[in-house]
Design a protein around this motif. Structure first.
Motif, mmCIF file in Angstrom:
data_model
loop_
_atom_site.group_PDB
_atom_site.id
_atom_site.type_symbol
_atom_site.label_atom_id
_atom_site.label_comp_id
_atom_site.label_asym_id
_atom_site.label_seq_id
_atom_site.Cartn_x
_atom_site.Cartn_y
_atom_site.Cartn_z
ATOM 1 N N ALA A 46 0.824 -1.210 0.000
ATOM 2 C CA ALA A 46 0.000 0.000 0.000
ATOM 3 C C ALA A 46 0.855 1.256 0.000
ATOM 4 N N ALA A 47 2.108 1.123 -0.431
ATOM 5 C CA ALA A 47 3.037 2.252 -0.358
ATOM 6 C C ALA A 47 2.533 3.458 -1.132
ATOM 7 N N CYS A 48 2.009 3.239 -2.344
ATOM 8 C CA CYS A 48 1.587 4.365 -3.177
ATOM 9 C C CYS A 48 0.306 5.006 -2.652
ATOM 10 N N THR A 49 -0.621 4.198 -2.152
ATOM 11 C CA THR A 49 -1.886 4.764 -1.663
ATOM 12 C C THR A 49 -1.683 5.566 -0.387
ATOM 13 N N GLU A 50 -0.704 5.175 0.407
ATOM 14 C CA GLU A 50 -0.456 5.877 1.671
ATOM 15 C C GLU A 50 0.217 7.227 1.458
ATOM 16 N N ILE A 51 0.972 7.342 0.357
ATOM 17 C CA ILE A 51 1.749 8.576 0.171
ATOM 18 C C ILE A 51 1.066 9.574 -0.757
ATOM 19 N N CYS A 52 0.075 9.135 -1.549
ATOM 20 C CA CYS A 52 -0.573 10.039 -2.511
ATOM 21 C C CYS A 52 -1.338 11.143 -1.778
ATOM 22 N N PRO A 53 -1.035 12.420 -2.027
ATOM 23 C CA PRO A 53 -1.652 13.509 -1.255
ATOM 24 C C PRO A 53 -3.082 13.858 -1.670
ATOM 25 N N THR A 54 -3.550 13.370 -2.820
ATOM 26 C CA THR A 54 -4.871 13.787 -3.305
ATOM 27 C C THR A 54 -5.849 12.634 -3.488
ATOM 28 N N GLY A 55 -5.441 11.410 -3.162
ATOM 29 C CA GLY A 55 -6.318 10.264 -3.370
ATOM 30 C C GLY A 55 -6.402 9.829 -4.815
ATOM 31 N N ALA A 56 -5.421 10.241 -5.634
ATOM 32 C CA ALA A 56 -5.390 9.802 -7.030
ATOM 33 C C ALA A 56 -5.150 8.306 -7.130
ATOM 34 N N CYS A 80 4.533 8.812 -5.693
ATOM 35 C CA CYS A 80 4.178 7.401 -5.865
ATOM 36 C C CYS A 80 5.288 6.631 -6.575
ATOM 37 N N THR A 81 5.941 7.265 -7.550
ATOM 38 C CA THR A 81 7.012 6.583 -8.282
ATOM 39 C C THR A 81 8.234 6.366 -7.390
ATOM 40 N N GLU A 82 8.411 7.253 -6.414
ATOM 41 C CA GLU A 82 9.527 7.108 -5.486
ATOM 42 C C GLU A 82 9.236 6.042 -4.437
ATOM 43 N N ALA A 83 7.956 5.903 -4.059
ATOM 44 C CA ALA A 83 7.588 4.965 -2.998
ATOM 45 C C ALA A 83 7.374 3.546 -3.512
ATOM 46 N N CYS A 84 6.990 3.398 -4.782
ATOM 47 C CA CYS A 84 6.656 2.079 -5.325
ATOM 48 C C CYS A 84 7.894 1.180 -5.366
ATOM 49 N N PRO A 85 7.855 0.013 -4.694
ATOM 50 C CA PRO A 85 9.042 -0.856 -4.644
ATOM 51 C C PRO A 85 9.186 -1.777 -5.851
#
Length: 265
Positions: A46-56, A80-85
């Motif tokens: 859930a790395a990308c969903t947790e870091i996205c600031p706008t719920g995109a 999201c591109t930085e957080a995605c493993p």
């Protein structure tokens, strides 16, 4: 004055012939919307969903990869591109893109066919007059709009003009998340336009509310206030993306995005 005339003559024509094929759009190397490859998603991540600031990017069990991606909410922050493993979300140079239906900004496995422009829009292929309204923008989109009339982009060469009066406008171009204070002036501007009249949402704030969406001072973009004929997300969309969206509105360029995915050029 003579010096500047001499300088202009020696430098030659500054205006780009773009969008003619094989010519530069002035946006080489600029980061754009993240690309989504759901087959690379890791179950339970859930790395990308947790870091996205706008719920995109939001968790959804029935969506590809277990997440729903809505480019209409994307502010192109690249977090999201930085957080995605796993590389499921990767950086790209894809501009923000103009679409006629809001759902075409949402990633889908089986997207619906691209909508054709309304018959009335084709009447503006040779001349389009735009009234711009700032409905609470941070001025990022306005900065890009100003660049449309510089010597490089020279919007007038395409037969597209900004007008100070809504009574001479064909298209209402709106930036900002539409603050409560701007709802009445925005609607008054739209009502002053002659029919047929069209509306374009420029920037993620106008499309969905952006960072400020749903706050104490504003709603969630333009859809709640006026009927929208073209959506162009981005924070902000660059001048070339704005021109491409305007030409898409006129039917002079094809809509290149369907179900959140960009077609090959």
């Amino acid at each position: 004055m003579a010096l500047w005339t001499f300088f202009g003559l020696t430098e030659g024509k500054a205006t780009t012939p773009w969008p003619r094929r094989g010519t530069t759009d002035g946006q080489v190397g600029v980061l754009g919307m993240p690309r989504f490859a759901p087959e690379h998603c890791e179950e339970g991540c859930a790395a990308c969903t947790e870091i996205c600031p706008t719920g995109a990017i939001a968790p959804r069990a029935d969506a590809p990869g277990g997440i729903a991606v809505d480019y209409g909410r994307c502010v192109v922050c690249q977090l999201c591109t930085e957080a995605c493993p796993t590389g499921a979300l990767s950086p790209s140079h894809d501009w923000a893109f103009g679409v006629r239906r809001r759902e075409d900004l949402v990633w889908a496995d089986t997207p619906a066919p691209v909508a054709d422009p309304a018959p009335g829009q084709r009447a503006f292929r040779r001349s389009l007059h735009i009234r711009h309204v700032d409905a609470g923008s941070c001025n990022g989109c306005e900065s890009e709009l100003q660049a449309l009339n510089n010597p490089f982009y020279n919007l007038h060469r395409l037969g597209i003009f900004f007008t100070p009066s809504p009574r001479f406008a064909d298209l209402l171009l709106v930036t900002g998340p539409v603050t409560h204070a701007m709802r009445a002036p925005l609607r008054a501007t739209w009502e002053a336009m002659p029919e047929p009249r069209w509306v374009m949402a420029i920037g993620t704030c106008a499309v969905s509310g952006g960072i400020a969406g749903g706050g104490y001072a504003c709603g969630n973009g333009l859809d709640d206030v006026l009927p929208v004929d073209l959506y162009l997300p981005g924070c902000p969309p660059n001048p070339a993306a704005i021109i491409a969206a305007l030409l898409t509105f006129q039917g002079r360029l094809p809509q290149r995005v369907q179900g959140g995915r960009r077609h090959a050029e």
